[in-house]
Design a protein around this motif. Sequence first.
Motif, PDB file in Angstrom:
ATOM      1  N   VAL A 132     -56.926 -20.839  95.081  1.00  0.00           N
ATOM      2  CA  VAL A 132     -56.271 -19.535  95.181  1.00  0.00           C
ATOM      3  C   VAL A 132     -54.847 -19.643  94.645  1.00  0.00           C
ATOM      4  O   VAL A 132     -54.241 -20.719  94.678  1.00  0.00           O
ATOM      5  CB  VAL A 132     -56.273 -19.037  96.648  1.00  0.00           C
ATOM      6  CG1 VAL A 132     -55.525 -19.981  97.569  1.00  0.00           C
ATOM      7  CG2 VAL A 132     -55.742 -17.618  96.762  1.00  0.00           C
ATOM      8  N   ASP A 133     -54.312 -18.532  94.175  1.00  0.00           N
ATOM      9  CA  ASP A 133     -52.907 -18.482  93.767  1.00  0.00           C
ATOM     10  C   ASP A 133     -52.069 -18.399  95.039  1.00  0.00           C
ATOM     11  O   ASP A 133     -51.818 -17.327  95.581  1.00  0.00           O
ATOM     12  CB  ASP A 133     -52.654 -17.279  92.866  1.00  0.00           C
ATOM     13  CG  ASP A 133     -51.247 -17.252  92.301  1.00  0.00           C
ATOM     14  OD1 ASP A 133     -50.351 -17.919  92.860  1.00  0.00           O
ATOM     15  OD2 ASP A 133     -51.044 -16.553  91.293  1.00  0.00           O
ATOM     16  N   THR A 134     -51.655 -19.562  95.517  1.00  0.00           N
ATOM     17  CA  THR A 134     -50.941 -19.631  96.792  1.00  0.00           C
ATOM     18  C   THR A 134     -49.580 -18.947  96.736  1.00  0.00           C
ATOM     19  O   THR A 134     -49.089 -18.464  97.758  1.00  0.00           O
ATOM     20  CB  THR A 134     -50.774 -21.092  97.242  1.00  0.00           C
ATOM     21  OG1 THR A 134     -50.050 -21.804  96.244  1.00  0.00           O
ATOM     22  CG2 THR A 134     -52.126 -21.743  97.468  1.00  0.00           C
ATOM     23  N   ALA A 135     -48.976 -18.886  95.551  1.00  0.00           N
ATOM     24  CA  ALA A 135     -47.655 -18.245  95.420  1.00  0.00           C
ATOM     25  C   ALA A 135     -47.743 -16.765  95.784  1.00  0.00           C
ATOM     26  O   ALA A 135     -46.822 -16.221  96.440  1.00  0.00           O
ATOM     27  CB  ALA A 135     -47.096 -18.422  94.022  1.00  0.00           C
ATOM     28  N   LEU A 136     -48.813 -16.092  95.398  1.00  0.00           N
ATOM     29  CA  LEU A 136     -48.967 -14.667  95.735  1.00  0.00           C
ATOM     30  C   LEU A 136     -49.122 -14.454  97.237  1.00  0.00           C
ATOM     31  O   LEU A 136     -48.599 -13.502  97.798  1.00  0.00           O
ATOM     32  CB  LEU A 136     -50.141 -14.062  94.977  1.00  0.00           C
ATOM     33  CG  LEU A 136     -49.979 -13.958  93.460  1.00  0.00           C
ATOM     34  CD1 LEU A 136     -51.272 -13.432  92.827  1.00  0.00           C
ATOM     35  CD2 LEU A 136     -48.803 -13.077  93.101  1.00  0.00           C
ATOM     36  N   VAL A 137     -49.838 -15.350  97.871  1.00  0.00           N
ATOM     37  CA  VAL A 137     -50.017 -15.257  99.329  1.00  0.00           C
ATOM     38  C   VAL A 137     -48.678 -15.495 100.027  1.00  0.00           C
ATOM     39  O   VAL A 137     -48.270 -14.732 100.906  1.00  0.00           O
ATOM     40  CB  VAL A 137     -51.088 -16.253  99.821  1.00  0.00           C
ATOM     41  CG1 VAL A 137     -51.200 -16.213 101.343  1.00  0.00           C
ATOM     42  CG2 VAL A 137     -52.437 -15.956  99.176  1.00  0.00           C
ATOM     43  N   ARG A 138     -47.983 -16.518  99.618  1.00  0.00           N
ATOM     44  CA  ARG A 138     -46.694 -16.837 100.243  1.00  0.00           C
ATOM     45  C   ARG A 138     -45.643 -15.743  99.993  1.00  0.00           C
ATOM     46  O   ARG A 138     -44.822 -15.474 100.865  1.00  0.00           O
ATOM     47  CB  ARG A 138     -46.189 -18.187  99.764  1.00  0.00           C
ATOM     48  CG  ARG A 138     -47.043 -19.321 100.322  1.00  0.00           C
ATOM     49  CD  ARG A 138     -46.309 -20.642 100.249  1.00  0.00           C
ATOM     50  NE  ARG A 138     -47.051 -21.669 100.965  1.00  0.00           N
ATOM     51  CZ  ARG A 138     -46.956 -21.895 102.266  1.00  0.00           C
ATOM     52  NH1 ARG A 138     -46.180 -21.173 103.008  1.00  0.00           N
ATOM     53  NH2 ARG A 138     -47.656 -22.848 102.832  1.00  0.00           N
ATOM     54  N   GLU A 139     -45.695 -15.117  98.828  1.00  0.00           N
ATOM     55  CA  GLU A 139     -44.745 -14.028  98.526  1.00  0.00           C
ATOM     56  C   GLU A 139     -44.914 -12.874  99.525  1.00  0.00           C
ATOM     57  O   GLU A 139     -43.938 -12.281  99.960  1.00  0.00           O
ATOM     58  CB  GLU A 139     -44.933 -13.522  97.090  1.00  0.00           C
ATOM     59  CG  GLU A 139     -44.054 -12.360  96.713  1.00  0.00           C
ATOM     60  CD  GLU A 139     -42.542 -12.632  96.874  1.00  0.00           C
ATOM     61  OE1 GLU A 139     -41.815 -11.669  97.231  1.00  0.00           O
ATOM     62  OE2 GLU A 139     -42.106 -13.771  96.681  1.00  0.00           O
ATOM     63  N   ALA A 140     -46.148 -12.590  99.885  1.00  0.00           N
ATOM     64  CA  ALA A 140     -46.401 -11.508 100.858  1.00  0.00           C
ATOM     65  C   ALA A 140     -45.897 -11.870 102.242  1.00  0.00           C
ATOM     66  O   ALA A 140     -45.681 -10.987 103.071  1.00  0.00           O
ATOM     67  CB  ALA A 140     -47.887 -11.180 100.911  1.00  0.00           C
ATOM     68  N   MET A 141     -45.667 -13.160 102.488  1.00  0.00           N
ATOM     69  CA  MET A 141     -45.193 -13.612 103.793  1.00  0.00           C
ATOM     70  C   MET A 141     -43.665 -13.638 103.880  1.00  0.00           C
ATOM     71  O   MET A 141     -43.113 -13.762 104.963  1.00  0.00           O
ATOM     72  CB  MET A 141     -45.744 -15.012 104.088  1.00  0.00           C
ATOM     73  CG  MET A 141     -47.257 -15.046 104.165  1.00  0.00           C
ATOM     74  SD  MET A 141     -47.916 -16.723 104.260  1.00  0.00           S
ATOM     75  CE  MET A 141     -47.394 -17.157 105.904  1.00  0.00           C
ATOM     76  N   ARG A 142     -42.992 -13.482 102.728  1.00  0.00           N
ATOM     77  CA  ARG A 142     -41.527 -13.515 102.727  1.00  0.00           C
ATOM     78  C   ARG A 142     -40.947 -12.146 103.044  1.00  0.00           C
ATOM     79  O   ARG A 142     -41.334 -11.169 102.428  1.00  0.00           O
ATOM     80  CB  ARG A 142     -41.006 -13.924 101.347  1.00  0.00           C
ATOM     81  CG  ARG A 142     -41.080 -15.407 101.064  1.00  0.00           C
ATOM     82  CD  ARG A 142     -40.215 -15.743  99.884  1.00  0.00           C
ATOM     83  NE  ARG A 142     -40.519 -16.715  98.924  1.00  0.00           N
ATOM     84  CZ  ARG A 142     -41.664 -17.114  98.384  1.00  0.00           C
ATOM     85  NH1 ARG A 142     -42.708 -16.613  98.665  1.00  0.00           N
ATOM     86  NH2 ARG A 142     -41.777 -18.014  97.516  1.00  0.00           N
TER      87      ARG A 142
END
Length: 143
Positions: A132-142
């Motif tokens: 998975v594109d983990t950066a997109l998931v983490r961006e939603a958590m910021r």
Amino acid sequence: MGLIGLGDNDFATSTAPRDVVRRQYLASAAGDLEALRATLAPDVEWTEMAGFPLAGTYRTPTGVTSAVMERLGADWADWTAHDDAYVVEGENVVVLARYTATNKATGKPIDVRVAHHFTVRGGLIVRFEQFVDTALVREAMRP
């Protein structure tokens, strides 16, 4: 409620790798952790990708649902893995999918493409690996 009510009895009891994996997605979408655990081998190895918020390898059906599904449900509203396309070769099932959800802490939504690789033996999932594109998931958590 079990998944037998969601389809015909042949699908509900099929040990074909694609059917086992499809039942796992249906159980996940329904929030039916008991039915999801029923698709997993006792010695399952379930790997969430490095960089993903739940990165790591989890074992046992209860270990997988408590460390992954229950935590996703706690942190995300309406977390859903949409299984869009299947590629099956023997015991290997690759699913092209996407995750949709809204992070509860930030209110930010995701719609992220993923690939899942399952290994199914004896009618049970023995191994899972997430891409998975983990950066997109983490961006939603910021915030």
